[in-house]
Structure formats: C-alpha cells, structure tokens
Write a protein that holds these residues in place. Sequence first.
Motif, PDB file in Angstrom:
ATOM      1  N   GLU A 243      25.043  71.632  85.191  1.00 39.33           N
ATOM      2  CA  GLU A 243      24.409  70.866  84.002  1.00 39.33           C
ATOM      3  C   GLU A 243      24.020  69.323  84.249  1.00 39.33           C
ATOM      4  OE1 GLU A 243      25.717  70.431  79.349  1.00 39.33           O
ATOM      5  OE2 GLU A 243      27.303  70.128  80.900  1.00 39.33           O
ATOM      6  N   ILE A 244      22.881  69.150  83.866  1.00 34.17           N
ATOM      7  CA  ILE A 244      22.359  67.797  84.299  1.00 34.17           C
ATOM      8  C   ILE A 244      22.574  66.990  82.524  1.00 34.17           C
ATOM      9  CG2 ILE A 244      20.515  66.257  84.887  1.00 34.17           C
ATOM     10  CD1 ILE A 244      21.727  67.986  87.167  1.00 34.17           C
ATOM     11  N   VAL A 245      23.070  65.918  82.850  1.00 32.18           N
ATOM     12  CA  VAL A 245      23.306  65.333  81.766  1.00 32.18           C
ATOM     13  C   VAL A 245      22.869  63.740  81.817  1.00 32.18           C
ATOM     14  CG1 VAL A 245      25.039  64.157  79.953  1.00 32.18           C
ATOM     15  CG2 VAL A 245      25.338  66.600  80.826  1.00 32.18           C
ATOM     16  N   VAL A 246      22.165  63.291  81.079  1.00 32.30           N
ATOM     17  CA  VAL A 246      21.731  61.833  80.873  1.00 32.30           C
ATOM     18  C   VAL A 246      22.714  60.965  79.882  1.00 32.30           C
ATOM     19  CG1 VAL A 246      19.935  62.108  79.031  1.00 32.30           C
ATOM     20  CG2 VAL A 246      19.701  60.387  80.758  1.00 32.30           C
ATOM     21  N   PRO A 247      23.075  59.772  80.553  1.00 36.84           N
ATOM     22  CA  PRO A 247      23.997  58.922  79.855  1.00 36.84           C
ATOM     23  C   PRO A 247      23.152  58.426  78.650  1.00 36.84           C
ATOM     24  CG  PRO A 247      23.222  57.941  81.702  1.00 36.84           C
ATOM     25  CD  PRO A 247      22.838  59.312  81.754  1.00 36.84           C
ATOM     26  N   MET A 248      23.611  58.534  77.224  1.00 35.93           N
ATOM     27  CA  MET A 248      23.085  58.095  76.180  1.00 35.93           C
ATOM     28  C   MET A 248      23.735  57.422  75.038  1.00 35.93           C
ATOM     29  SD  MET A 248      19.677  60.244  75.622  1.00 35.93           S
ATOM     30  CE  MET A 248      18.916  58.946  74.999  1.00 35.93           C
ATOM     31  N   VAL A 249      25.062  57.974  74.998  1.00 35.43           N
ATOM     32  CA  VAL A 249      26.203  57.727  73.928  1.00 35.43           C
ATOM     33  C   VAL A 249      27.300  57.027  74.544  1.00 35.43           C
ATOM     34  CG1 VAL A 249      27.395  58.391  71.802  1.00 35.43           C
ATOM     35  CG2 VAL A 249      25.074  59.534  72.476  1.00 35.43           C
TER      36      VAL A 249
ATOM     37  N   ALA B  52      19.069  47.162  62.685  1.00 30.74           N
ATOM     38  CA  ALA B  52      19.108  46.227  61.422  1.00 30.74           C
ATOM     39  C   ALA B  52      20.579  46.098  61.492  1.00 30.74           C
ATOM     40  CB  ALA B  52      18.616  47.205  60.374  1.00 30.74           C
ATOM     41  N   ARG B  53      21.485  46.612  61.996  1.00 31.94           N
ATOM     42  CA  ARG B  53      22.835  46.403  61.875  1.00 31.94           C
ATOM     43  C   ARG B  53      23.633  47.164  63.104  1.00 31.94           C
ATOM     44  NH1 ARG B  53      25.871  50.390  57.419  1.00 31.94           N
ATOM     45  NH2 ARG B  53      24.229  52.219  57.508  1.00 31.94           N
ATOM     46  N   PRO B  54      24.790  46.573  63.434  1.00 30.79           N
ATOM     47  CA  PRO B  54      25.364  46.808  64.638  1.00 30.79           C
ATOM     48  C   PRO B  54      25.832  48.255  64.501  1.00 30.79           C
ATOM     49  CG  PRO B  54      26.473  44.901  63.782  1.00 30.79           C
ATOM     50  CD  PRO B  54      25.519  45.201  62.892  1.00 30.79           C
ATOM     51  N   SER B  55      25.598  49.182  65.585  1.00 35.73           N
ATOM     52  CA  SER B  55      25.807  50.269  65.890  1.00 35.73           C
ATOM     53  C   SER B  55      27.275  50.540  65.969  1.00 35.73           C
ATOM     54  CB  SER B  55      25.385  50.961  67.322  1.00 35.73           C
ATOM     55  OG  SER B  55      24.048  50.715  67.396  1.00 35.73           O
ATOM     56  N   THR B  56      27.723  51.763  65.616  1.00 30.49           N
ATOM     57  CA  THR B  56      29.172  52.071  65.608  1.00 30.49           C
ATOM     58  C   THR B  56      29.632  53.118  66.405  1.00 30.49           C
ATOM     59  OG1 THR B  56      29.171  53.217  63.861  1.00 30.49           O
ATOM     60  CG2 THR B  56      29.603  51.110  63.426  1.00 30.49           C
ATOM     61  N   GLN B  57      30.867  53.610  66.525  1.00 35.18           N
ATOM     62  CA  GLN B  57      31.031  54.988  67.554  1.00 35.18           C
ATOM     63  C   GLN B  57      30.734  55.998  66.748  1.00 35.18           C
ATOM     64  OE1 GLN B  57      35.270  54.836  68.041  1.00 35.18           O
ATOM     65  NE2 GLN B  57      36.112  54.904  65.665  1.00 35.18           N
ATOM     66  N   PRO B  58      30.547  57.088  67.452  1.00 40.93           N
ATOM     67  CA  PRO B  58      30.076  58.484  66.771  1.00 40.93           C
ATOM     68  C   PRO B  58      30.992  58.768  65.585  1.00 40.93           C
ATOM     69  CG  PRO B  58      30.243  58.802  69.255  1.00 40.93           C
ATOM     70  CD  PRO B  58      30.640  57.348  68.859  1.00 40.93           C
ATOM     71  N   GLY B  59      30.630  59.238  64.418  1.00 46.43           N
ATOM     72  CA  GLY B  59      31.227  59.677  63.174  1.00 46.43           C
ATOM     73  C   GLY B  59      31.254  58.474  62.400  1.00 46.43           C
ATOM     74  N   GLY B  60      31.048  57.109  62.780  1.00 44.57           N
ATOM     75  CA  GLY B  60      30.993  55.973  61.906  1.00 44.57           C
ATOM     76  C   GLY B  60      29.899  55.561  61.210  1.00 44.57           C
ATOM     77  N   ASN B  61      29.620  54.597  60.707  1.00 46.31           N
ATOM     78  CA  ASN B  61      28.532  54.106  59.878  1.00 46.31           C
ATOM     79  C   ASN B  61      27.971  52.956  60.337  1.00 46.31           C
ATOM     80  OD1 ASN B  61      26.545  54.180  57.683  1.00 46.31           O
ATOM     81  ND2 ASN B  61      27.747  53.521  56.402  1.00 46.31           N
ATOM     82  N   PRO B  62      26.731  52.976  61.000  1.00 48.32           N
ATOM     83  CA  PRO B  62      25.673  53.880  60.870  1.00 48.32           C
ATOM     84  C   PRO B  62      25.874  54.882  62.271  1.00 48.32           C
ATOM     85  CG  PRO B  62      25.044  51.744  62.181  1.00 48.32           C
ATOM     86  CD  PRO B  62      26.385  51.502  61.413  1.00 48.32           C
ATOM     87  N   GLY B  63      26.936  54.592  63.208  1.00 46.87           N
ATOM     88  CA  GLY B  63      26.983  55.366  64.271  1.00 46.87           C
ATOM     89  C   GLY B  63      26.186  54.795  65.480  1.00 46.87           C
ATOM     90  N   PRO B  64      26.033  55.592  66.315  1.00 53.54           N
ATOM     91  CA  PRO B  64      25.301  55.244  67.377  1.00 53.54           C
ATOM     92  C   PRO B  64      23.636  55.028  67.111  1.00 53.54           C
ATOM     93  CG  PRO B  64      26.652  57.163  68.200  1.00 53.54           C
ATOM     94  CD  PRO B  64      26.750  57.108  66.697  1.00 53.54           C
ATOM     95  N   GLN B  65      22.873  54.376  67.817  1.00 52.98           N
ATOM     96  CA  GLN B  65      21.553  54.153  67.638  1.00 52.98           C
ATOM     97  C   GLN B  65      20.769  54.142  68.840  1.00 52.98           C
ATOM     98  OE1 GLN B  65      20.720  51.302  63.962  1.00 52.98           O
ATOM     99  NE2 GLN B  65      22.868  50.484  64.662  1.00 52.98           N
ATOM    100  N   ALA B  66      19.581  54.555  68.750  1.00 48.65           N
ATOM    101  CA  ALA B  66      18.574  54.503  70.002  1.00 48.65           C
ATOM    102  C   ALA B  66      17.326  54.089  69.566  1.00 48.65           C
ATOM    103  CB  ALA B  66      18.584  55.915  70.556  1.00 48.65           C
TER     104      ALA B  66
END
Length: 199
Positions: free
Chosen positions: A20-26, A89-103
């Motif tokens: 499996e080839i995975v790219v770092p993103m989160v 527009a606002r800081p990213s948060t961990q998965p499951g948070g609000n707004p969560g990760p942003q790209a």
Amino acid sequence: MNLDVPVAGVQLGFDRLGTEIVVPMVRRKPVRLGLLGPPTPARLLAYRLVSAGASVTVVSHRQPTWKPLRTKVQGARLAIVDNPPPWPARPSTQPGGNPGPQAFFADLPSPPPLWLGDMPWTTVLHIADHVPAQSDFWHNAEAVIVNAPGHGRALADLFGRPDVSGVDSLPPGYLALVDRWRVALFRLALTPAENDLMA
C-alpha cells in the motif's frame, strides 16, 4: 461514502508487490506536498479527504478540470474557487473536531508561500507542470506525487537523491511518490464510486 483516514495519511494505491502506498496528509503538524503533471490524483485525494470529514479548498483557474469532483461532492466541506480566499478561516483541529483537518489545493502557476497553513492538522498541496525554481514551499515539501514523466533531474536536485532520476520514465499507468526516503512507483487504487473522478 465513509472512509477512515488514519493520522498517517491517505491511500493512493499499490506498488507492483502489492504494498500500500500512502501519502501523508492528516497530521498533527503542517504538511506540504507537490503534485507534478495533470491534477487527476488531486481530485481523488480531495474526494477521500472530504469523505473522511476534512474540509478542502481548491483554488484553480482551470475550473472544468475540477468539475468531476464538484459533481461528486456537494456541501460546505468542499470549496472550488478562482481566487485564493483568506485561509484557513479558523484553525484546523484534529479529526472529529470542529472544523477538523483542512486542506488547501493550489492548482496555480505560482507555488503558495511557505507560511500558508503553517499549523497543526493542515495540508497544502501545490499542483504544477514542473518543479518551481527557488521555491521555499517546494524545498520544504514532505513528498511529491509524480503524474508525468520527465521530472527526474529536478526532483533529484530537490531531494538530494540521484536515484530519483528514475521517474523520468514512468511505466504506462504508473505514478510515483517521491520523498527523502523512498521512490515508490504505484497504480492508483479506485473504488467503483471513484471512477468518475478520473474522467
């Protein structure tokens, strides 16, 4: 569709050995990535990120290129715009948070500034036809997805790895993921629901 995106990243596909080839993103730290060649893999990555609960902003002057993604994804977690907005527009948060990760996907001739998205749980991807010269962003990229041949020498210089020159001749149907530790040739792995993104 619901995908589980691990903190490590997003699946791209599999190499010839089935690895499996995975790219770092989160990640808990900012991630900077490059993509060389047509933006088709970026549509797939954006789709998988949105499906996993991340928000993706695409800035592109080639709006028809992104139509397959817009057709597939509705809702506030995907924005496809002509001009860069204030982001995030606002800081990213961990998965499951609000707004969560942003790209932020920059499908633009000039690379984004290094400071853009310099915060945890934030990913910036620049899509380019060639490795931009003297770009702080590209010199700090964690990895580059190669979707067209002919970039080996520039990537060898970028990563300080002569063996990267092998991506000059990609086998038909293959892409490459290049970073400071590996050169991985792979085929994209698609679900039936994702086939339309490749059109």
